[in-house]
Write an enzyme that holds these catalytic residues in place. Sequence first.
Site, mmCIF file in Angstrom:
data_model
loop_
_atom_site.group_PDB
_atom_site.id
_atom_site.type_symbol
_atom_site.label_atom_id
_atom_site.label_comp_id
_atom_site.label_asym_id
_atom_site.label_seq_id
_atom_site.Cartn_x
_atom_site.Cartn_y
_atom_site.Cartn_z
ATOM 1 N N GLY A 1 41.616 42.110 34.308
ATOM 2 C CA GLY A 1 41.045 41.046 34.991
ATOM 3 C C GLY A 1 40.668 41.633 36.531
ATOM 4 O O GLY A 1 41.261 42.266 37.147
ATOM 5 N N GLN B 1 39.161 39.622 45.288
ATOM 6 C CA GLN B 1 39.605 40.751 45.174
ATOM 7 C C GLN B 1 38.611 41.919 45.791
ATOM 8 O O GLN B 1 38.979 43.161 46.256
ATOM 9 C CB GLN B 1 40.258 41.394 44.031
ATOM 10 C CG GLN B 1 41.759 40.797 43.462
ATOM 11 C CD GLN B 1 42.103 41.203 42.229
ATOM 12 O OE1 GLN B 1 41.603 40.751 41.418
ATOM 13 N NE2 GLN B 1 43.042 42.288 42.079
ATOM 14 N N CYS C 1 48.685 44.506 39.454
ATOM 15 C CA CYS C 1 47.649 43.631 40.106
ATOM 16 C C CYS C 1 46.845 44.852 40.878
ATOM 17 O O CYS C 1 47.324 45.740 41.499
ATOM 18 C CB CYS C 1 47.973 42.733 41.371
ATOM 19 S SG CYS C 1 46.556 42.064 42.008
ATOM 20 N N HIS D 1 44.533 34.107 41.749
ATOM 21 C CA HIS D 1 44.003 34.781 42.886
ATOM 22 C C HIS D 1 42.896 33.842 43.499
ATOM 23 O O HIS D 1 42.767 33.834 44.835
ATOM 24 C CB HIS D 1 43.137 35.744 42.251
ATOM 25 C CG HIS D 1 43.957 37.315 42.274
ATOM 26 N ND1 HIS D 1 44.259 37.994 43.318
ATOM 27 C CD2 HIS D 1 44.212 38.143 41.308
ATOM 28 C CE1 HIS D 1 44.969 39.004 42.960
ATOM 29 N NE2 HIS D 1 44.674 39.268 41.664
HETATM 30 NI NI NI Z 1 45.345 40.491 40.496
#
Ligand code: NI
Length: 163
Positions: free
Chosen positions: A46, A51, A91, A137
Amino acid sequence: MAIRNIRTYGDEILTKRAKEVEEIDERTKELIEDMIETLHKNNGVGLAAPQVGVLKRIIVIDIYEEGTDVFVLINPEIVKTKGQQTVEEGCLSFPNQFAKIVRPAEVTVKALDKDGKKVKLVGKDLLAQALSHEIDHLNGELFIDKIIPGTLETVKPEDEKKM
Ligand code: NI
């Protein structure tokens, strides 16, 4: 399409709340295409728009299961959770860090799809984990703040998933 740079821990954008998408314009569509390409390039499950440095409420998820496509969710909102699962998690913004974490076993999400159509999605197991991680997030919440203390490792566990 282009691969975008992934922001890593310490970058302020990762702790900010992302904004609702008001209109799915050409730029939004390009961002989504780039996010999918960036996700796959990094073998991730994901990816959330912050990000890649964009404070918009967009996530993409690929659980690499036959018969499932990449989930693209805009303005996703968790409306219900059920049960719990303890899972290994990593992550993409924390290279080489993995830990155990408790996530819901089932998550119901309302969102818009990439064409702006309202969708409701029920995710279990890995999909529930990924939905929970990515929607965190969008709220500036990171997995590191929720891990089970003492479980953080720099060695990749066998069934680790990067999100
Ligand atoms: Ni993440």
